[in-house]
Design an enzyme around this catalytic site. Structure first.
Site, PDB file in Angstrom:
ATOM      1  N   HIS A  78       0.870  -1.182   0.000  1.00  0.00           N
ATOM      2  CA  HIS A  78       0.000   0.000   0.000  1.00  0.00           C
ATOM      3  C   HIS A  78       0.908   1.233   0.000  1.00  0.00           C
ATOM      4  CE1 HIS A  78      -2.996   2.728   2.373  1.00  0.00           C
ATOM      5  NE2 HIS A  78      -2.293   3.399   1.497  1.00  0.00           N
ATOM      6  N   GLU A  99       1.724   8.667  -3.114  1.00  0.00           N
ATOM      7  CA  GLU A  99       2.618   8.062  -2.127  1.00  0.00           C
ATOM      8  C   GLU A  99       3.927   8.844  -2.028  1.00  0.00           C
ATOM      9  OE1 GLU A  99       2.013   5.423   0.107  1.00  0.00           O
ATOM     10  OE2 GLU A  99      -0.004   5.916  -0.573  1.00  0.00           O
ATOM     11  N   HIS A 104       4.634  10.800   1.430  1.00  0.00           N
ATOM     12  CA  HIS A 104       5.584  10.092   2.288  1.00  0.00           C
ATOM     13  C   HIS A 104       7.046  10.220   1.843  1.00  0.00           C
ATOM     14  CE1 HIS A 104       1.995   8.484   4.079  1.00  0.00           C
ATOM     15  NE2 HIS A 104       1.608   8.036   2.906  1.00  0.00           N
TER      16      HIS A 104
END
Length: 171
Positions: free
Chosen positions: A57, A101, A105
């Site tokens: 994920h 993502e 992050h």
């Protein structure tokens, strides 16, 4: 206990069913999803929804410092794409998942990374736990916790009573 405290408890409990903000900025987390369950609860129908193994994920490295200004471009990871489609599929099928993502992050990582380094390291962490990727959701926690040299703790995330995700707190 007062009403504000109870409301806070409810908010914290509710945040565990989806993406949680309970993790600290120094945690190093590899979040894996069980595609069949994740797609069912989110009403997704991407090709990866048929996968019967744990896929990535996201990788949430320790956060800190200033964001990097590097932007996500698919050509920066073109040599990783075949592996990404199998190990880190975009289940939402929006074609913006990997960019999200990176921006959420990768850009904020304490140890500054390039786009390619971020995705390479995430895939490297995934390789370290591959022994457990075919384990059914109900038995996954025990398998991942037995990877003592890689995983310090493991959290199971349920949505609509289905195990959709496992979060591995890496050493």
């Amino acid at each position: 206990m007062g009403l504000p405290f109870l409301l806070l408890l409810l908010l914290v409990a509710a945040s565990c069913s989806g993406k949680s903000n309970l993790e600290g900025p120094s945690d190093n987390i590899l979040a894996l999803q069980w595609p069949i369950n994740a797609c069912q609860v989110n009403c997704w129908n991407a090709p990866g929804c048929k996968y019967k193994y744990w896929t990535i994920h996201g990788w949430w490295p320790p956060q800190g410092g200033n964001r990097t200004n590097e932007t996500f471009e698919l050509n920066k990871i073109k040599d990783l794409l075949n592996q990404m489609k199998n190990d880190w599929p975009d289940l939402s099928n929006r074609n913006t998942f990997w960019a999200h993502e990176w921006e959420a992050h990768g850009q904020c990582a304490k140890n500054k990374l390039t786009v390619k380094q971020y995705f390479q390291r995430a895939l490297g962490h995934y390789s370290a736990v591959k022994r457990c990727i075919n384990v059914q959701p109900e038995k996954a926690k025990a398998c991942f916790e037995n990877l003592e040299n890689v995983v310090k703790k493991c959290a199971i995330i349920k949505k609509n009573n289905l195990i959709t995700e496992v979060r591995l707190y890496l050493k």
